[in-house]
Scaffold this motif. Structure first.
Motif, short mmCIF file in Angstrom:
data_model
loop_
_atom_site.label_atom_id
_atom_site.label_comp_id
_atom_site.label_asym_id
_atom_site.label_seq_id
_atom_site.Cartn_x
_atom_site.Cartn_y
_atom_site.Cartn_z
N LEU A 37 12.82 -2.13 0.60
CA LEU A 37 12.18 -3.43 0.73
C LEU A 37 10.68 -3.20 0.83
N VAL A 38 9.93 -3.74 -0.15
CA VAL A 38 8.50 -3.49 -0.24
C VAL A 38 7.74 -4.81 -0.08
N LEU A 63 0.71 -1.15 -6.21
CA LEU A 63 2.18 -1.07 -6.27
C LEU A 63 2.69 -0.15 -7.36
N GLU A 64 2.25 -0.36 -8.59
CA GLU A 64 2.77 0.44 -9.71
C GLU A 64 2.46 1.91 -9.54
N TRP A 65 1.27 2.25 -9.08
CA TRP A 65 0.91 3.66 -8.89
C TRP A 65 1.76 4.32 -7.82
N ARG A 66 2.12 3.57 -6.78
CA ARG A 66 2.91 4.15 -5.68
C ARG A 66 4.39 4.29 -6.02
N LEU A 67 4.91 3.44 -6.92
CA LEU A 67 6.35 3.47 -7.21
C LEU A 67 6.72 4.10 -8.55
N ASP A 72 0.83 10.50 -10.11
CA ASP A 72 0.35 11.46 -9.11
C ASP A 72 0.14 10.78 -7.76
N ALA A 73 0.05 9.46 -7.74
CA ALA A 73 -0.18 8.71 -6.51
C ALA A 73 1.11 8.12 -5.94
N ARG A 74 2.25 8.55 -6.45
CA ARG A 74 3.53 7.99 -5.99
C ARG A 74 3.83 8.34 -4.53
N ILE A 75 4.64 7.50 -3.91
CA ILE A 75 5.10 7.76 -2.55
C ILE A 75 6.34 8.66 -2.62
N LEU A 102 7.29 -3.64 -12.42
CA LEU A 102 8.00 -2.40 -12.10
C LEU A 102 9.10 -2.14 -13.12
N GLN A 103 9.76 -3.18 -13.58
CA GLN A 103 10.76 -3.00 -14.63
C GLN A 103 10.11 -2.46 -15.90
#
Length: 142
Positions: A37-38, A63-67, A72-75, A102-103
């Motif tokens: 849940l984000v 959002l897109e960079w983290r997911l 390289d910036a993903r969580i 995200l899709q």
């Protein structure tokens, strides 16, 4: 060839046509079962409206960079394209656009909460701090 302009209503309808949107109750059940849940609301909105305890906060602008599993910036949770993400915003508009984005990155299970935090709170689901928005209360536009 120049395409004709679209309205935000057109863009929103197209985004939602790809989503299997969740009621707050269904989102809560899926979150408890392991979906991510984000909360994408900015800090000012979270302070004003409250927060879902335990939700992962990733503001919309990153959002897109983290997911994205290839970023390289993903969580750490962004381990693959099978990640089940439920996006939450204030009223369920921005979250629909974000889930569709995200899709577009290949996160095919991304979706959002219909009605956003306001519907979540109205369903009696956990929210800490803040207060429900009321018609007479001023809201900032960012």
């Amino acid at each position: 060839m120049v395409s004709s302009p679209r309205t935000i209503d057109d863009v929103l309808a197209e985004a939602r046509s790809r989503l299997r949107r969740l009621t707050p109750e269904a989102a809560h059940a899926r979150w408890r079962a392991g979906d991510l849940l984000v909360d994408i609301r900015p800090a000012a909105q979270r302070a004003d409206e409250g927060e879902v305890p335990g939700a992962l906060v990733i503001e919309r602008n990153v959002l897109e960079w983290r997911l994205d599993p290839a970023s390289d910036a993903r969580i750490p949770q962004a381990t693959g394209h099978d990640l089940r993400v439920i996006v939450l915003c204030s009223e369920g508009y921005t979250s629909s656009l974000a889930a569709a984005s995200l899709q577009d990155l290949g996160l095919r299970h991304a979706t959002d909460v219909a009605g956003g935090l306001r519907a979540w709170r109205a369903a009696g689901l956990p929210v800490t701090g803040g207060e429900p928005a009321s018609p007479g209360r001023a809201e900032s536009v960012v």
